[in-house]
Design an enzyme around this catalytic site. Sequence first.
Site, short mmCIF file in Angstrom:
data_model
loop_
_atom_site.label_atom_id
_atom_site.label_comp_id
_atom_site.label_asym_id
_atom_site.label_seq_id
_atom_site.Cartn_x
_atom_site.Cartn_y
_atom_site.Cartn_z
N ASP A 11 0.88 -1.17 0.00
CA ASP A 11 0.00 0.00 0.00
C ASP A 11 0.91 1.22 0.00
O ASP A 11 1.40 1.63 1.05
CB ASP A 11 -0.91 -0.01 1.23
CG ASP A 11 -1.77 1.24 1.31
OD1 ASP A 11 -2.31 1.66 0.27
OD2 ASP A 11 -1.91 1.80 2.41
N GLU A 70 -1.35 -1.55 -4.75
CA GLU A 70 -2.50 -0.68 -5.00
C GLU A 70 -2.14 0.31 -6.09
O GLU A 70 -1.08 0.92 -6.07
CB GLU A 70 -2.87 0.05 -3.71
CG GLU A 70 -4.15 0.83 -3.80
CD GLU A 70 -4.54 1.43 -2.45
OE1 GLU A 70 -4.35 2.64 -2.28
OE2 GLU A 70 -5.03 0.66 -1.60
N ASP A 142 -2.24 1.05 7.21
CA ASP A 142 -1.46 0.87 5.99
C ASP A 142 -1.04 -0.59 5.81
O ASP A 142 -1.08 -1.11 4.69
CB ASP A 142 -0.24 1.79 6.01
CG ASP A 142 -0.66 3.25 6.08
OD1 ASP A 142 -1.24 3.74 5.11
OD2 ASP A 142 -0.42 3.88 7.12
#
Length: 173
Positions: A11, A70, A142
């Site tokens: 992420d 992501e 996160d």
Amino acid sequence: MSDSRRILGIDPGSRLTGFGVLDFEGDRPTYVTSGTVRSPDGSFPDRLKRIFVSVRDIVAEYRPDVVAIESVFMAKNAGSALKLGHARSAALCATFAFEVDVFEYAPREIKQAVVGTGAASKEQVQHMVVSLLQLDGTPSADAADALAAAICHAHRRALRTALDDRSAIASMR
């Protein structure tokens, strides 16, 4: 071919980059590790270097087969989107020296795969990651997002395999 895979989820963020490593035997996940790369205060190039070096070290230590990261989403302003894109690139470039496949997933796709809705909150993602992985504690937001990216990839991979199997059976008829 073995149905065992190690997936590193990432992420990306210019200040906090989450990571999570999961082993999958078939569709059963096993938690390996997760955490957050905290970029130092200071110049933006120094923060990108920290992301690059940290992700490179994580890949070298845990040797994933796959990286699920992501993708960039529309941020509130162009400057934020650019910084996120740079952080994402630093993380991706850190994987290039290793024999690892990279897959990108939109934030909504990751949330949909883990929570069931693309509009899920960070808290809902954390809750489902804890539940799906049967964790004793709650990872940071996160790190949970990174673990969710790994779970998303495993679900998508299983779906692609099932569809390929159905297609192969249909073509034999």
